[in-house]
Structures are given as C-alpha cells and as structure tokens.
Scaffold this motif. Structure first.
Motif, short mmCIF file in Angstrom:
data_model
loop_
_atom_site.label_atom_id
_atom_site.label_comp_id
_atom_site.label_asym_id
_atom_site.label_seq_id
_atom_site.Cartn_x
_atom_site.Cartn_y
_atom_site.Cartn_z
N ASP A 1 11.79 10.03 -1.85
CA ASP A 1 12.78 10.79 -1.09
C ASP A 1 13.94 11.15 -2.01
O ASP A 1 14.80 10.33 -2.28
CB ASP A 1 13.26 9.95 0.11
N GLU A 2 13.94 12.38 -2.51
CA GLU A 2 14.94 12.85 -3.49
C GLU A 2 15.03 11.85 -4.66
O GLU A 2 16.10 11.34 -4.96
CB GLU A 2 16.32 12.99 -2.83
N PRO A 3 13.93 11.57 -5.37
CA PRO A 3 13.93 10.46 -6.33
C PRO A 3 14.79 10.71 -7.56
O PRO A 3 15.16 9.77 -8.25
CB PRO A 3 12.45 10.36 -6.74
N THR A 4 15.10 11.97 -7.85
CA THR A 4 15.85 12.25 -9.08
C THR A 4 17.21 12.87 -8.79
O THR A 4 17.85 13.41 -9.69
CB THR A 4 15.04 13.18 -10.01
N THR A 5 17.66 12.77 -7.53
CA THR A 5 18.95 13.37 -7.16
C THR A 5 20.08 12.93 -8.07
O THR A 5 20.90 13.72 -8.49
CB THR A 5 19.28 12.99 -5.69
N ALA A 6 20.13 11.63 -8.39
CA ALA A 6 21.27 11.11 -9.16
C ALA A 6 21.06 11.19 -10.67
O ALA A 6 21.91 10.74 -11.43
CB ALA A 6 21.51 9.65 -8.76
N ARG B 1 0.83 -1.21 0.00
CA ARG B 1 0.00 0.00 0.00
C ARG B 1 0.86 1.26 0.00
O ARG B 1 0.52 2.27 -0.62
CB ARG B 1 -0.93 0.01 1.24
N PHE B 2 1.98 1.23 0.75
CA PHE B 2 2.94 2.33 0.81
C PHE B 2 4.25 1.85 0.17
O PHE B 2 4.66 0.72 0.42
CB PHE B 2 3.28 2.74 2.25
N SER B 3 4.88 2.71 -0.59
CA SER B 3 6.18 2.35 -1.16
C SER B 3 7.09 3.56 -1.09
O SER B 3 6.62 4.69 -1.07
CB SER B 3 6.00 1.91 -2.62
N MET B 4 8.40 3.31 -1.05
CA MET B 4 9.33 4.43 -0.89
C MET B 4 10.53 4.30 -1.81
O MET B 4 11.09 3.22 -1.95
CB MET B 4 9.80 4.50 0.57
N ILE B 5 10.88 5.40 -2.44
CA ILE B 5 12.11 5.47 -3.24
C ILE B 5 13.12 6.22 -2.38
O ILE B 5 12.89 7.37 -2.00
CB ILE B 5 11.89 6.25 -4.55
N PHE B 6 14.24 5.56 -2.06
CA PHE B 6 15.21 6.18 -1.16
C PHE B 6 16.20 7.08 -1.90
O PHE B 6 16.37 6.97 -3.11
CB PHE B 6 15.97 5.11 -0.37
N GLN B 7 16.88 7.91 -1.10
CA GLN B 7 17.79 8.91 -1.66
C GLN B 7 19.06 8.28 -2.23
O GLN B 7 19.57 8.73 -3.25
CB GLN B 7 18.14 9.90 -0.56
N GLU B 8 19.60 7.27 -1.56
CA GLU B 8 20.90 6.73 -1.97
C GLU B 8 20.76 5.28 -2.43
O GLU B 8 20.74 4.36 -1.63
CB GLU B 8 21.89 6.84 -0.80
N PRO B 9 20.66 5.06 -3.75
CA PRO B 9 20.37 3.71 -4.25
C PRO B 9 21.42 2.67 -3.91
O PRO B 9 21.10 1.52 -3.69
CB PRO B 9 20.26 3.92 -5.77
N MET B 10 22.69 3.08 -3.84
CA MET B 10 23.74 2.07 -3.60
C MET B 10 23.64 1.49 -2.19
O MET B 10 24.01 0.34 -1.96
CB MET B 10 25.13 2.68 -3.83
N SER B 11 23.12 2.27 -1.24
CA SER B 11 22.98 1.73 0.12
C SER B 11 21.64 1.02 0.30
O SER B 11 21.40 0.39 1.31
CB SER B 11 23.15 2.84 1.17
N SER B 12 20.74 1.12 -0.70
CA SER B 12 19.43 0.45 -0.61
C SER B 12 19.39 -0.85 -1.41
O SER B 12 18.60 -1.74 -1.11
CB SER B 12 18.32 1.37 -1.12
N LEU B 13 20.22 -0.94 -2.46
CA LEU B 13 20.26 -2.16 -3.28
C LEU B 13 21.27 -3.14 -2.69
O LEU B 13 22.33 -2.73 -2.22
CB LEU B 13 20.65 -1.81 -4.72
N VAL C 1 16.44 12.96 -18.04
CA VAL C 1 15.85 11.76 -17.47
C VAL C 1 15.02 12.11 -16.23
O VAL C 1 14.00 11.49 -15.95
CB VAL C 1 16.93 10.70 -17.13
N GLN C 2 15.46 13.15 -15.50
CA GLN C 2 14.71 13.65 -14.35
C GLN C 2 13.27 13.97 -14.76
O GLN C 2 12.31 13.54 -14.13
CB GLN C 2 15.40 14.93 -13.85
N ALA C 3 13.14 14.71 -15.85
CA ALA C 3 11.81 15.08 -16.34
C ALA C 3 11.03 13.83 -16.77
O ALA C 3 9.84 13.70 -16.48
CB ALA C 3 11.94 16.05 -17.51
N GLN C 4 11.72 12.88 -17.43
CA GLN C 4 11.05 11.64 -17.86
C GLN C 4 10.54 10.84 -16.66
O GLN C 4 9.41 10.35 -16.66
CB GLN C 4 12.03 10.76 -18.65
#
Length: 555
Positions: A200-205, A112-124, A210-213
């Motif tokens: 959470d900062e989904p397009t920081t990287a 029901r809830f999902s989250m995109i984290f700021q730092e992908p390398m520490s989440s994957l 691609v940010q706009a996409q």
C-alpha cells in the motif's frame, strides 16, 4: 451497474487464464460500508479482481477511492464499524477467506499474506527497537532461536539497503528517517516470504533512486519465490514499469481494468484519461530582483550520538546529519531541498526553524538571530513560521476533531476576533486546501492519507505565516490532487507573499514549484542553483542519478 461499467470493468479480467499462471486469488463483488453518524458510507462498491501467482496487479486511483479499504478487506483488518456485502467472496486456495475465523486469519496474515502500510510511523511501535520488531515477526511463524532471528533481521535490513544494519537493529523508529522507516516495514513484510504481498503505497516516503531499488527488490523476490504482488499506488510511473495488470478505482468503484500496456496505450474511461494527464506541470513565477532574504543559515551543524556494540562493550559514535551547511531563502521564493532518504534534508530544515538542536552555526529569520533563542523566546515567531510534516497521521492528534486541530493554532497564537471569526478562518483554510468545510466534527482516522495531508496543509495556512517548511507535503497525494496542491501553494505564495523551503524526493514536483534547488547527500550539499539549470544540466554524478531515476523511468 451501468452498461459503461460493464464494458470497461467486467467482473473477470480480460486476460484471465490466457497466460498459463495459476489463479491465486479471486475476489468477487466486494462491498464495504462504514457506520457513521446519521447513516452509513459505502467505501467500496461491487469490486472484483483476480490475481495469478508470480504477477503484480496495480490498484490505482485518487485518495479516498477505496484502494486501501479493498486491501484491508483482503487482510481482515477492517474496523468494527465496517460491514462487508453479503454476496462478497475472496477465494484463496479454493476457500472463501471472508468466512475465516480470527484465528485462521491470524495464521494467514504475516505468513501467507503480508502487507506494507502507507504510513510507517503509525505502523511501527515507538517503544520497541527495530530489531525487536523484525524478530517478533520472524518468531511468530518460524521456530528459530534468538541468534538466528537477529541474523535474519540484519540480513533483511541489508537487503532493503539500510546503511549500517547492525547499528539500526538497536535503534528506535523515531531515530530513522521517513524513508528508512518505510524500508523497515518492507523488511518486516518480506520476513516470512509470503504468497501474496500487498504493497500500500510502498515507496511513498522514499526518494526516487531508492524507490527503484525497493521495487526491483520486490520484483526479484517475487521471481525467486513465485510471490504475487498487489501494488496500491497513485504513482503511474511505478505502475507502468512494475505491474502486469491495472485496476482503476474512483469513489469506491472499479471504473476500468486492463493489461498495463493496453490501459496506458488506450485508456477508455474518462477518469483513467484524467489520471494519466495529471503529471505536475508549470514552473515557478519569476522573482523580482533584489528580493530581501527572510531566512538564512550559516555553517549549520547537527550531529547525533549513536551506539554500536553490545550492552557490555558499547561503542558510541557521532553521526553528522548536517555538516556545516549554509543557505538563504528570499521572500516569495520556493527553495527545493532534495536528496535520498537519510541525506539530512529534514534535519537541516528542522534545525533552521529550531525544532532540532544545532551543534554549531547561525540562523537568522527576517534579520533577527534566532539560533540562541530559548523555547519561550521563539513562541512569538511560531505563527510566522509553520511546518507541514511528511507523515500527516503522526502529526494530527487522533483525539481531536478536524475543527479543534486547526483552531488550536489560532487559539495558541491569539489569532482571530472571537470564536465565530476563528471558525470562519478554519473553514476558509480547509476550502483553500481543497477540503470541504463541513468536516469540522470528524476525526483524522476517518480520512485517507491524502486527505489527512491536505488537513495538515490547512492547519499551517490558517495561521497566515510568512514562511512554511514543507516536508514532503505531496508525497501522500495522488497525482491530480498533487497538481491542485501545487497550484494552491503557488496561489497562496502570490497572494500572501509566502516563502517555502520545500523538502522533497519528487523531482517532478520540485521542477514545477521551486525557483532554486539544493541537492544533499550524506549531510552535505553537492550541487545547487536555479531549478531549470540543475535538473536539465546536472554537474554532479549524484544529481544526474536522481534526475535519471525521476524522469527517464517515466519514458
């Protein structure tokens, strides 16, 4: 709470129940304290917000303002040292989720809830393939067979514009660029079509195009499924274009909230006005004529062997990341390297300082050939050339204190006259990077993304190098700190004669900091020249597209 706080940030939205959308989330009086040595820190104080189905609210503010802690409270992902205020409530479908058991929260998370984290390398997870990690999310909440889960995973990668999705499923996180890893995180978050997506900062990287996409992709999925989005960001350009309602946070408190249009047109709180005025400004100081070259690359080529096909019929192919490129960097100069995620910018930069192997070409540093040098032979040069990485959490050792992390480089390179002198150098580097010098005994996980990036910059400048490779050094920073870092980098350059190779997708920062710019696409240079010329009169279609995405969206 002061009278001013009440007038700019009441507990209820100004437009509550005025647009016919169903109220999905109602958070009231969220407070979060963390136990630290000698007491506790109030990270979030009396925060309230409401979210309707199918809309986007933005939570903005500087690094350390409590944005991410608020989101983690919602997801039930706070550490054991955290205490939530007694009267706090987060109502979802008529129930207070702060009273849910761990099993109930697990069912809520990812479904029901999902989250995109700021730092992908520490989440994957570094030991599992991309395909395995996406299919695991699909299997957790859906009864589908393996073939169907793999098909869905491939479709998701395609949806978030990752090239060659079939090949990427078999790759591991370290084989993807920072931006591609972030897109994998977005694919995983969207896998089960959640009701609430916390970004959470989904397009920081990600680079600007691609940010706009990606943001348009989230917007389209939101429209299709009636999904609500909580967008946590420091990028006000994104906020203005993609959110319906904005909450402004500072030091753990909501200072002001309003509909997006009203907040941008008529900001009332002094802090909101300060944020809106913090776009990167200025230009690089002109270089003296006949400035000597410090770093030169000629016909640099880097390729990686990738695998397609199954286990029994593997098909190997070479991916050329850097296709025989050349550049020269002068002393005191800042040279920008821009392009989309996966264009080869970081690989090119790392090849120049011998952090990745080259398959061809020459590199000269301060008149000396270094491309043939062994690891041992490179060691005396390491203090003279430093790097600040894109993802500070991955580059800072989580088991070392901040003091140890910065001092380590001084010890390894025999810099400083004893322990006392080294300690003073560490403190000075922290002060130069805009951090207090009283944090030496604290650890990386105790800081926000932006604060960690400043610690990484302090570690690099402590060694007093001549050249620094800056790989997206401001991507994790809020706008006002970004402006401070740009001023800091300029000041250090003037005082110490530093040279920078500045890798970025943020053309506003490139315009403010760089003398020249090189534009890369698919491992090749498509355009280069003085910053003012390239950004105001781009000659190549691709450069024009980057410039439009960076500057015209803001209008």
């Amino acid at each position: 709470m002061s009278e001013t706080m009440h007038s700019f940030a009441p507990a209820e939205r100004h437009d509550l129940n005025l647009h016919g959308r169903k109220l999905l989330l109602d958070a009231r009086g969220i407070g979060v304290d963390f136990k630290v040595e000698g007491g506790k820190v109030a990270a979030v104080k009396d925060v309230s917000f409401q979210l309707h189905r199918g809309e986007t609210i933005a939570i903005v503010g500087e690094s350390g303002s409590g944005k991410s802690v608020t989101a983690r409270t919602l997801m039930g992902l706070l550490s054991k040292r955290a205490t939530i205020a007694k009267g706090a409530r987060i109502e979802f479908e008529g129930k207070n989720i702060l009273e849910f058991s761990e099993a109930q929260m697990r069912n809520l998370r990812g479904n029901r809830f999902s989250m995109i984290f700021q730092e992908p390398m520490s989440s994957l997870n570094p030991v599992y393939s991309i395909g395995k990690q996406i299919t695991e999310v699909i299997h957790l909440h859906n009864r589908v067979n393996r073939a169907e889960a793999i098909r869905r995973a491939r479709d998701l990668l395609e949806e978030v514009q990752i090239p060659e999705p079939e090949a990427r499923l078999r790759q591991f996180p370290h084989q993807l660029s920072g931006g591609q890893r972030q897109r994998v995180m977005i694919a995983m978050a969207l896998a089960n079509q959640p009701d609430v997506l916390i970004a959470d900062e989904p397009t920081t990287a990600l680079d600007v195009t691609v940010q706009a996409q990606i943001l348009n992709l989230i917007k389209n999925l939101q429209a299709r499924h009636g999904m609500a989005v909580i967008l946590i960001t420091h990028d006000l350009t994104i906020v203005r274009q993609f959110s319906d309602y904005v909450y402004v946070m500072q030091a753990g408190e909501v200072k002001e909230h309003n509909t997006t249009e009203a907040l941008f047109t008529n900001p009332r709180h002094a802090y909101t006005r300060h944020l809106l005025a913090s776009e990167p400004k200025g230009t690089a100081n002109p270089l003296p004529e006949n400035t000597p070259v410090i770093l030169e690359g000629k016909d640099v080529r880097v390729s990686f062997t990738l695998k397609r096909g199954g286990m029994f019929r593997p098909d190997y192919f070479d991916l050329v990341a850097v296709d025989s490129l050349s550049l020269d960097l002068r002393r005191h100069e800042t040279l920008g390297l821009v392009g989309e995620s996966g264009s080869g910018k970081t690989t090119f930069g790392q090849a120049l300082i011998r952090l990745v192997s080259m398959q061809g070409g020459e590199v000269t540093f301060d008149g000396e050939r270094i491309d043939q040098k062994s690891r041992q032979e490179m060691r005396p040069l390491r203090s003279r050339m430093q790097i600040v990485f894109q993802d500070p959490f991955a580059s800072l050792n989580p088991r070392m204190s901040i003091g140890q992390i910065i001092e380590e480089g001084l010890i390894v390179n025999a810099i400083g006259d004893g322990r006392k002198d080294r300690l003073e150098r560490v403190k000075q580097a922290l002060r130069d990077a805009g951090m207090p010098d009283t944090i030496l005994s604290r650890f990386p996980h105790e800081f926000s993304g932006g604060q960690r990036q400043r610690i990484a910059i302090a570690r690099a400048i402590a060694l007093e190098p001549e050249f620094i490779l800056l790989d997206e050094p401001t991507s994790a920073l809020d706008l006002s700190v970004q402006a401070q870092i740009i001023d800091l980098l300029r000041k250090l350059q003037d005082e110490k004669g530093l040279s920078y190779l500045f890798i970025s997708h943020d053309l506003k920062v490139v315009r403010a900091l760089c003398h020249r710019v090189i534009v890369m696409q698919r491992g090749q240079i498509v355009e280069q020249g003085p910053v003012a010329d390239v950004l105001s009169r781009p000659q190549h279609d691709y450069t024009a597209r980057l410039v439009r995405a960076a500057f015209e969206i803001a209008a």
